[in-house]
Scaffold this motif. Structure first.
Motif, mmCIF file in Angstrom:
data_model
loop_
_atom_site.group_PDB
_atom_site.id
_atom_site.type_symbol
_atom_site.label_atom_id
_atom_site.label_comp_id
_atom_site.label_asym_id
_atom_site.label_seq_id
_atom_site.Cartn_x
_atom_site.Cartn_y
_atom_site.Cartn_z
ATOM 1 N N LYS A 235 -2.898 -13.249 2.204
ATOM 2 C CA LYS A 235 -3.374 -13.089 3.493
ATOM 3 C C LYS A 235 -4.117 -11.630 3.589
ATOM 4 N N ILE A 236 -5.080 -11.499 4.498
ATOM 5 C CA ILE A 236 -5.833 -10.346 4.738
ATOM 6 C C ILE A 236 -6.446 -10.549 6.292
ATOM 7 N N GLU A 237 -6.193 -9.744 7.045
ATOM 8 C CA GLU A 237 -6.605 -9.858 8.575
ATOM 9 C C GLU A 237 -6.788 -8.495 9.172
ATOM 10 N N SER A 238 -7.829 -8.486 10.128
ATOM 11 C CA SER A 238 -8.096 -7.236 10.694
ATOM 12 C C SER A 238 -7.405 -7.122 12.036
ATOM 13 N N ARG A 239 -7.078 -6.063 12.634
ATOM 14 C CA ARG A 239 -6.636 -5.794 14.020
ATOM 15 C C ARG A 239 -7.069 -4.311 14.402
ATOM 16 N N PRO A 240 -7.611 -4.490 15.831
ATOM 17 C CA PRO A 240 -8.035 -3.376 16.497
ATOM 18 C C PRO A 240 -7.360 -1.991 16.617
ATOM 19 N N LEU A 241 -7.826 -1.048 15.977
ATOM 20 C CA LEU A 241 -7.195 0.333 15.880
ATOM 21 C C LEU A 241 -6.926 0.794 17.323
ATOM 22 N N LYS A 242 -7.452 0.388 18.228
ATOM 23 C CA LYS A 242 -7.206 0.764 19.702
ATOM 24 C C LYS A 242 -7.798 2.233 19.915
ATOM 25 N N THR A 243 -8.762 2.723 19.172
ATOM 26 C CA THR A 243 -9.556 3.847 19.490
ATOM 27 C C THR A 243 -10.933 3.790 19.552
ATOM 28 N N GLY A 244 -11.539 2.304 19.848
ATOM 29 C CA GLY A 244 -12.975 2.146 20.201
ATOM 30 C C GLY A 244 -13.396 1.049 19.421
ATOM 31 N N LEU A 245 -14.523 0.488 20.140
ATOM 32 C CA LEU A 245 -14.850 -0.914 19.654
ATOM 33 C C LEU A 245 -15.342 -0.654 17.833
ATOM 34 N N GLY A 246 -15.238 -1.638 17.172
ATOM 35 C CA GLY A 246 -15.778 -1.546 15.716
ATOM 36 C C GLY A 246 -14.649 -0.815 15.127
ATOM 37 N N ASN A 247 -13.383 -0.459 15.242
ATOM 38 C CA ASN A 247 -12.425 0.573 14.473
ATOM 39 C C ASN A 247 -11.358 -0.559 14.202
ATOM 40 N N TYR A 248 -10.849 -0.899 12.765
ATOM 41 C CA TYR A 248 -9.882 -1.790 12.865
ATOM 42 C C TYR A 248 -8.954 -1.028 11.558
ATOM 43 N N PHE A 249 -7.699 -1.859 11.600
ATOM 44 C CA PHE A 249 -6.986 -1.724 10.441
ATOM 45 C C PHE A 249 -6.632 -2.948 10.035
ATOM 46 N N PHE A 250 -6.279 -3.378 8.522
ATOM 47 C CA PHE A 250 -6.009 -4.369 7.983
ATOM 48 C C PHE A 250 -4.490 -4.603 7.677
ATOM 49 N N ILE A 251 -4.179 -5.671 7.613
ATOM 50 C CA ILE A 251 -2.674 -6.172 7.207
ATOM 51 C C ILE A 251 -2.974 -7.088 5.830
ATOM 52 N N ILE A 252 -2.561 -6.420 4.750
ATOM 53 C CA ILE A 252 -2.620 -7.392 3.693
ATOM 54 C C ILE A 252 -1.272 -7.755 2.748
ATOM 55 N N ASP A 253 -1.236 -8.905 2.647
ATOM 56 C CA ASP A 253 -0.131 -9.589 1.871
ATOM 57 C C ASP A 253 -0.401 -9.675 0.513
ATOM 58 N N ILE A 254 0.402 -9.022 -0.469
ATOM 59 C CA ILE A 254 0.026 -9.190 -1.838
ATOM 60 C C ILE A 254 1.151 -9.778 -2.549
ATOM 61 N N LEU A 255 1.092 -10.762 -3.462
ATOM 62 C CA LEU A 255 2.180 -11.519 -4.172
ATOM 63 C C LEU A 255 2.608 -10.568 -5.415
ATOM 64 N N ALA A 256 3.014 -9.537 -5.200
ATOM 65 C CA ALA A 256 3.279 -8.813 -6.144
ATOM 66 C C ALA A 256 4.518 -7.835 -5.798
ATOM 67 N N ASP A 257 5.418 -7.094 -6.625
ATOM 68 C CA ASP A 257 6.130 -6.062 -6.214
ATOM 69 C C ASP A 257 5.713 -4.790 -6.363
ATOM 70 N N GLU A 258 5.717 -4.026 -5.101
ATOM 71 C CA GLU A 258 5.031 -2.493 -5.057
ATOM 72 C C GLU A 258 5.604 -1.675 -6.227
ATOM 73 N N GLU A 259 6.708 -2.128 -6.906
ATOM 74 C CA GLU A 259 7.124 -1.006 -8.026
ATOM 75 C C GLU A 259 6.503 -1.498 -9.447
ATOM 76 N N GLU A 260 5.691 -2.686 -9.248
ATOM 77 C CA GLU A 260 5.002 -2.986 -10.803
ATOM 78 C C GLU A 260 4.100 -1.941 -11.071
ATOM 79 N N PRO A 261 3.685 -1.590 -12.076
ATOM 80 C CA PRO A 261 2.807 -0.522 -12.616
ATOM 81 C C PRO A 261 1.169 -0.717 -11.959
#
Length: 290
Positions: A235-261
């Motif tokens: 999954k990847i999706e954008s959401r408004p940063l609430k700092t002005g139009l055109g500013n976003y953050f992204f939420i990303i789901d990765i099928l992996a363990d964050e401890e993997e190299p």
């Protein structure tokens, strides 16, 4: 009975018999289930140490992400996902038993906004002239209907809510699509993982990030970080940063363990590119009984 005898304190979006309650009870059948009236209250209860964990909805198969959950986790809280719960959602039209025989004379329908949206076609073709009123949860709507006998109103909620609040199921399975599931996050202050054998042994990690500014092709560069390492995004999706139009953050789901190299290398490269990164941790997916 003392708090110790109850085990872990689990906050959930209540009241009892909400879909979040069923997800909570399914994963934590023997713990202390504590209802809250809103998603921010559930999250803050963990933040403030009032509870050990919180279960909140994060995404529905029909209506997409729950913005309040995603935004609050990004802007207001520093919590981790310790597990993810997948629940099948079946919406029914519930009325007070006093109106079991003449429920079609509805004056108003109550439910959570997502539930109303999940039943849009049914409501449009069957009750287009009936007012729809949002409530904090499907169970809260059911509770209201149980307390109202002076006029005919209905709730959209599950079968458990009908049983809990003594309501008549006027119409079953009124959601527009049969594949209706909701994801719930189990939130913790600690970056740990729920230990029961999960539905999916595949670990999942959720990142929230902002792109580097004033760089052409910034999103392409970010996606390339995962692509050449063969890290699969679910999954990847954008959401408004609430700092002005055109500013976003992204939420990303990765099928992996964050401890993997490879994941550690991805984090280093993202930071080198100028991304601001917030990890919600690695977790596994569970399913509630259907």
């Amino acid at each position: 009975m003392s708090e110790q005898n109850w085990g872990k304190r689990i906050a959930y979006l209540g009241p009892e018999a909400s879909f979040t309650y069923l997800a909570t009870k399914g994963l934590f059948p023997n713990e202390w289930h504590i209802p809250y009236t809103s998603i921010p209250e559930c999250i803050e209860a963990v933040n403030e140490g009032k509870v050990d964990l919180a279960v909140v909805p994060v995404e529905n198969a029909l209506e997409g992400s729950v913005p309040l959950t995603v935004d609050y986790l990004y802007h207001e809280a520093s919590l981790y996902v310790t597990a993810e719960v997948m629940s099948k959602i079946q919406q029914h039209l519930l009325v007070n038993k006093k109106y079991a025989d003449d429920w079609e004379a509805l004056e108003e329908i109550y439910s959570h906004p997502h539930a109303l949206a999940q039943c849009h076609k049914y409501l449009y073709y069957n009750h287009a002239r009936v007012d729809q009123t949002p409530s904090s949860s499907t169970a809260a709507a059911a509770a209201l209907v149980s307390q109202t006998e002076d006029h005919c109103i209905a709730a959209i909620a599950n079968e458990s809510a009908a049983e809990k609040y003594g309501l008549h199921i006027a119409q079953k399975n009124i959601h527009d699509f049969h594949f209706n599931h909701t994801r719930f996050f189990v939130l913790s202050k600690e970056n740990t993982r729920h230990a029961i054998v999960p539905l999916q042994a595949q670990p999942k990690t959720t990142f929230m990030l902002t792109l580097p500014t004033d760089i052409s092709g910034a999103l392409h560069q970010v996606l390339s970080v995962f692509a050449w390492r063969k890290l699969n995004l679910s999954k990847i999706e954008s959401r408004p940063l609430k700092t002005g139009l055109g500013n976003y953050f992204f939420i990303i789901d990765i099928l992996a363990d964050e401890e993997e190299p490879m994941m550690k290398g991805a984090v280093e490269e993202l930071q080198a590119l100028g991304c601001k990164l917030k990890s919600l941790g690695t977790y596994f997916t569970y399913a509630t009984p259907e």
